[in-house]
Structure formats: C-alpha cells, structure tokens
Design an enzyme around this catalytic site. Structure first.
Site, PDB file in Angstrom:
ATOM      1  N   LYS A  81       0.820  -1.215   0.000  1.00  0.00           N
ATOM      2  CA  LYS A  81       0.000   0.000   0.000  1.00  0.00           C
ATOM      3  C   LYS A  81       0.858   1.270   0.000  1.00  0.00           C
ATOM      4  O   LYS A  81       0.727   2.137   0.869  1.00  0.00           O
ATOM      5  CB  LYS A  81      -0.953   0.008   1.200  1.00  0.00           C
ATOM      6  CG  LYS A  81      -1.923  -1.173   1.243  1.00  0.00           C
ATOM      7  CD  LYS A  81      -2.836  -1.092   2.462  1.00  0.00           C
ATOM      8  CE  LYS A  81      -3.820  -2.242   2.512  1.00  0.00           C
ATOM      9  NZ  LYS A  81      -3.178  -3.543   2.811  1.00  0.00           N
ATOM     10  N   ILE A  94       4.715  10.902  -1.604  1.00  0.00           N
ATOM     11  CA  ILE A  94       4.761  11.797  -2.752  1.00  0.00           C
ATOM     12  C   ILE A  94       5.127  10.989  -3.990  1.00  0.00           C
ATOM     13  O   ILE A  94       5.736   9.922  -3.893  1.00  0.00           O
ATOM     14  CB  ILE A  94       5.754  12.953  -2.531  1.00  0.00           C
ATOM     15  CG1 ILE A  94       7.179  12.404  -2.367  1.00  0.00           C
ATOM     16  CG2 ILE A  94       5.347  13.793  -1.321  1.00  0.00           C
ATOM     17  CD1 ILE A  94       8.237  13.498  -2.345  1.00  0.00           C
ATOM     18  N   THR A 108       8.773   9.590  -4.524  1.00  0.00           N
ATOM     19  CA  THR A 108       9.159   8.492  -3.632  1.00  0.00           C
ATOM     20  C   THR A 108       8.491   7.190  -4.049  1.00  0.00           C
ATOM     21  O   THR A 108       9.123   6.124  -4.058  1.00  0.00           O
ATOM     22  CB  THR A 108       8.794   8.835  -2.179  1.00  0.00           C
ATOM     23  OG1 THR A 108       9.504  10.004  -1.787  1.00  0.00           O
ATOM     24  CG2 THR A 108       9.144   7.692  -1.241  1.00  0.00           C
ATOM     25  N   THR A 117     -11.495  -2.858   3.674  1.00  0.00           N
ATOM     26  CA  THR A 117     -12.703  -3.642   3.952  1.00  0.00           C
ATOM     27  C   THR A 117     -13.132  -3.574   5.409  1.00  0.00           C
ATOM     28  O   THR A 117     -14.238  -4.002   5.750  1.00  0.00           O
ATOM     29  CB  THR A 117     -12.494  -5.116   3.559  1.00  0.00           C
ATOM     30  OG1 THR A 117     -11.304  -5.611   4.183  1.00  0.00           O
ATOM     31  CG2 THR A 117     -12.366  -5.259   2.054  1.00  0.00           C
ATOM     32  N   ARG A 164      -7.494 -15.688   7.626  1.00  0.00           N
ATOM     33  CA  ARG A 164      -7.674 -16.430   8.873  1.00  0.00           C
ATOM     34  C   ARG A 164      -8.512 -17.696   8.766  1.00  0.00           C
ATOM     35  O   ARG A 164      -8.224 -18.672   9.471  1.00  0.00           O
ATOM     36  CB  ARG A 164      -8.218 -15.486   9.950  1.00  0.00           C
ATOM     37  CG  ARG A 164      -7.118 -14.641  10.581  1.00  0.00           C
ATOM     38  CD  ARG A 164      -7.642 -13.483  11.371  1.00  0.00           C
ATOM     39  NE  ARG A 164      -8.205 -12.447  10.502  1.00  0.00           N
ATOM     40  CZ  ARG A 164      -8.621 -11.273  10.933  1.00  0.00           C
ATOM     41  NH1 ARG A 164      -8.567 -10.986  12.219  1.00  0.00           N
ATOM     42  NH2 ARG A 164      -9.090 -10.381  10.088  1.00  0.00           N
TER      43      ARG A 164
END
EC number: 4.1.1.23
Length: 233
Positions: free
Chosen positions: A63, A67, A70, A116, A211
């Site tokens: 994720k 800027i 970068t 989510t 999970r």
C-alpha cells in the site's frame, strides 16, 4: 484437487519463519501468497524471492502512499523483484507514479480503494463526504484513467467495479477482494465480507482469504474447502 490461482493466502504472521512453516503446511493447495506490512521489516522480500523461486506467485501488499517521486523510486525497485502484484493507495499522483515506474516489467499495480474494515460511519468520521460505495466508484474511475492494472475492494463493491471497467473497455481489469469469508468461518474484523462464490459471481478476479485458512487446525484442508467453493465459477 490442485490449487486455484485465483485464491491468494495472506502470510500475515509474526515472523518469516512462521510464514515459511505455513507455506510448508499448505503445500500444493495454494499457489499465490500475499506478503504484507507485518513481514516487511523482517526479510519479507527474502521470503518473496524464495517463494517465487519455488514457483509461487507473490502479491506485495505494501500500500505505497507517499509523494509521487518516492513512490516512483520504490515501485521501480520492486518492479525488478519478479513479484506479480503490488498495491498502492488509490490517489492519482500515487497511481501515476507507480505505473510509470513499473514500465515494461511483469509487475501489476493494484490501487487500494476503501479498506474492507471501514464502514460508511468510519468514512464520515475520517472526513469523507462519500459512502464506501461512492468512494469506491470514484477511485475505480480514477484508477482506470491512471492506467493501473486493477483495484482492491470489498466483495460488496466488486460488481460495481466490474461494471465500470467493462464500460471503459477493460474487461481484463483485475479486481482483488479481501474480506472473503466462507460460510463456515467467522467474519473477524471484516465489515464488508462475502463468501468466495459470491465474490467471484460479483466480478472478482482474485480472492484474499486469510484467517479461515491460516488459523484453521488443518490449513491445507481449509484451503481446499475454499478451492472447492470456487470451483466452476
């Protein structure tokens, strides 16, 4: 029964050794793994390289959000890793930078729309004047305009995203849905969850299921149960 490449299992475990042990337990039942922030600081890339070398597909769920310059530099390095998917936040400057950095590599860029775990009330608290559905719609359109390869959204917005992508002439647009919970499992902290079959019918191309598989007494058996639910859809 063999692995379904549409099923992605997240290795959200405390250590790289734990992740390697889980991969060993899952064996040939899973071919696609997600490596997230938990393992980023503990040789997550080393794990990614080893899994790629063993024939697995890798989703780097990092994720990226910074800027443009970068993000571009970071994505350019990751584009040489041989990994398959990389997430960035769905902001135009960020998405454009990642697409530019990806170049002609095989790395596909996914834009994260709305987590989510967030509800409409959460978005109001954060200062957004959109419902989750409205914000996803806005970000899917921006993602298509920026040239990313797909998006990450809850199963509840997958049908909307698929409709927008098809209308834009991009039926190959990837829609990766976390929050996938088989009927026999708990929802945990996923506010907008759905079953594997429902997510695929809504237009998802890949499912992230964690999970219910990794916390099961027999992870391999749980993974194969999910694969069975996905079969034929």
């Amino acid at each position: 029964m063999t692995a379904d490449p549409r099923l992605i299992v997240p290795l959200d475990l405390p250590t790289v050794d734990d992740a390697r042990a889980m991969v060993e337990r899952l064996g040939d039942a899973v071919s696609f793994y997600k490596i997230g922030l938990e393992l980023l600081a503990s040789d997550g890339m080393g794990l990614a390289h080893d899994l790629k070398a063993s024939g697995k597909s890798i989703f780097l769920d990092w994720k990226l959000h910074d800027i443009g310059a970068t993000v571009e530099r970071s994505a350019r390095v990751l584009a040489t890793s041989g990994c398959d998917l990389l997430t960035v936040h769905a902001e135009p400057q960020v998405m454009q930078a990642a697409v530019k950095a990806r170049g002609d590599s095989s790395l596909k860029i996914l834009a994260v729309t709305v987590l989510t775990s967030l509800t409409d009330a959460d978005l109001v608290e954060m200062g957004y004047a959109f419902t989750a559905r409205d914000l996803v719609e806005r970000r899917v359109r921006q993602a298509l305009a920026c040239g990313v390869d797909g998006i990450v959204s809850s199963p509840h917005e997958a049908a909307l995203a698929r409709e927008i992508a098809n209308d834009a002439g991009q039926p190959e647009f990837l829609i990766v849905t976390p929050g996938v919970r088989p009927e026999w499992s708990a929802k945990n902290d996923q506010a907008r969850a759905a079953t594997p079959a429902d997510a695929l019918r809504a237009g998802a191309t890949h499912l992230v299921c964690g999970r219910p598989i990794t916390a099961a007494n027999d992870p391999r058996e749980a993974a194969l149960k999910v694969v069975t639910e996905m079969a034929g859809i």
